[in-house]
Design a protein around this motif. Structure first.
Motif, short mmCIF file in Angstrom:
data_model
loop_
_atom_site.label_atom_id
_atom_site.label_comp_id
_atom_site.label_asym_id
_atom_site.label_seq_id
_atom_site.Cartn_x
_atom_site.Cartn_y
_atom_site.Cartn_z
N LEU A 1 0.93 -1.21 -0.21
CA LEU A 1 0.12 0.11 -0.16
C LEU A 1 0.98 1.29 0.06
O LEU A 1 0.61 2.34 -0.60
CB LEU A 1 -0.89 0.18 1.05
CG LEU A 1 -1.84 1.21 1.40
CD1 LEU A 1 -2.81 1.62 0.25
CD2 LEU A 1 -2.60 1.18 2.68
N MET A 2 2.07 1.23 0.85
CA MET A 2 2.75 2.25 0.85
C MET A 2 3.34 2.58 -0.38
O MET A 2 3.55 3.62 -0.95
CB MET A 2 3.92 2.16 1.90
CG MET A 2 4.67 3.35 2.12
SD MET A 2 5.96 3.17 3.57
CE MET A 2 7.02 1.80 2.91
N MET A 3 3.88 1.42 -1.05
CA MET A 3 4.66 1.92 -2.60
C MET A 3 3.60 2.20 -3.66
O MET A 3 3.97 3.03 -4.34
CB MET A 3 5.08 0.54 -2.98
CG MET A 3 6.11 -0.33 -2.29
SD MET A 3 7.67 1.00 -2.35
CE MET A 3 7.69 1.67 -0.65
N ILE A 4 2.24 1.80 -3.51
CA ILE A 4 1.31 2.19 -4.35
C ILE A 4 1.02 3.74 -4.01
O ILE A 4 0.97 4.69 -5.06
CB ILE A 4 0.08 1.50 -4.22
CG1 ILE A 4 0.14 0.08 -4.76
CG2 ILE A 4 -1.13 1.99 -5.13
CD1 ILE A 4 -0.98 -0.81 -4.59
N ALA A 5 0.72 4.26 -2.85
CA ALA A 5 0.33 5.54 -2.57
C ALA A 5 1.42 6.45 -2.73
O ALA A 5 1.47 7.63 -3.28
CB ALA A 5 0.16 5.61 -0.78
#
Length: 227
Positions: free
Chosen positions: A94-98
């Motif tokens: 999720l952090m990588m996507i955000a």
């Protein structure tokens, strides 16, 4: 390892979709949308992996099931390891996507982490946060154990449990962001910074106490229709 793989996938899905709804779509869908995202993710996994592992996807639920006599402690430990690993993996993804959005930063926008106090959502105090997480997890575990008991129509269990999680989120997002799940709290907190890690103890202790209390009531026969 089928059960453990299922628990990893289930917890991964819950954290990615639930926390992802807050981080990526929160301004558009609001608290109701976020609540539905958590509940719908759980409903989907209940039918997707429930036949394999029971779809605990929550260390508190696994320990509550131990207290109720539904599973053994050694099996619960393997579930918990898989659940925490799934939550951490989901939070990282999720952090990588955000971070693909230019104006996103974990420090400013968060990662769907739980919390309380000044600067966090409704700014409720620690006692209110602890009490909510304790009681909400207790009630959640009562529904889980009741809906999955002998003689209960199994095809409706996932729906009942998921809708209960929606209801809990509708009430509690402004209080703590809603944990009722130590793995769901641990994954985002690991990347969200010092404050989230410092408050993590509450989202481990309160849900476990609530779930175990419900499990013990079922084991004692007070809430078990088959006892």
């Amino acid at each position: 390892m089928k059960k453990q793989v299922a628990e990893f996938i289930g917890t991964f899905t819950l954290v990615l979709i639930g926390c992802g709804s807050a981080v990526i779509a929160g301004p558009d869908i609001g608290l109701t949308g976020i609540s539905l995202a958590f509940g719908l993710a759980l409903i989907g996994m209940a039918y997707g992996i429930g036949p394999v592992s029971g779809c605990h996807i929550n260390p508190a639920v696994s320990l509550g099931a131990v207290a109720a006599g539904r599973i053994s402690m050694p099996e619960a430990v393997t579930y918990i390891i898989a659940q925490v690993a799934g939550a951490v993996a989901a939070a990282f993804i999720l952090m990588m996507i955000a971070m693909g959005k230019a104006d996103y930063s974990v420090a400013e926008n968060g990662l769907g982490q739980n919390g309380w106090g000044a600067g966090y959502l409704g700014e409720y105090g620690m006692i209110a946060a602890f009490l909510f997480e304790l009681v909400a997890t207790f009630l959640f575990m009562v529904v889980i154990l009741g809906a999955t008991g002998a003689g209960v129509p199994a095809q409706f269990a996932g729906l009942a449990i998921g809708l209960t999680l929606v209801g809990i989120h509708l009430v509690g997002i402004n209080i703590t962001g809603v944990s009722v799940n130590p793995a769901r709290s641990f994954g985002p907190a690991l990347f969200a910074g010092v404050q989230a890690l410092g408050q993590l103890w509450l989202f481990i202790l309160a849900p476990i106490l609530g779930a175990v209390a419900a499990g013990l009531l079922f084991r004692s026969g007070v809430l078990d229709s088959d006892a």
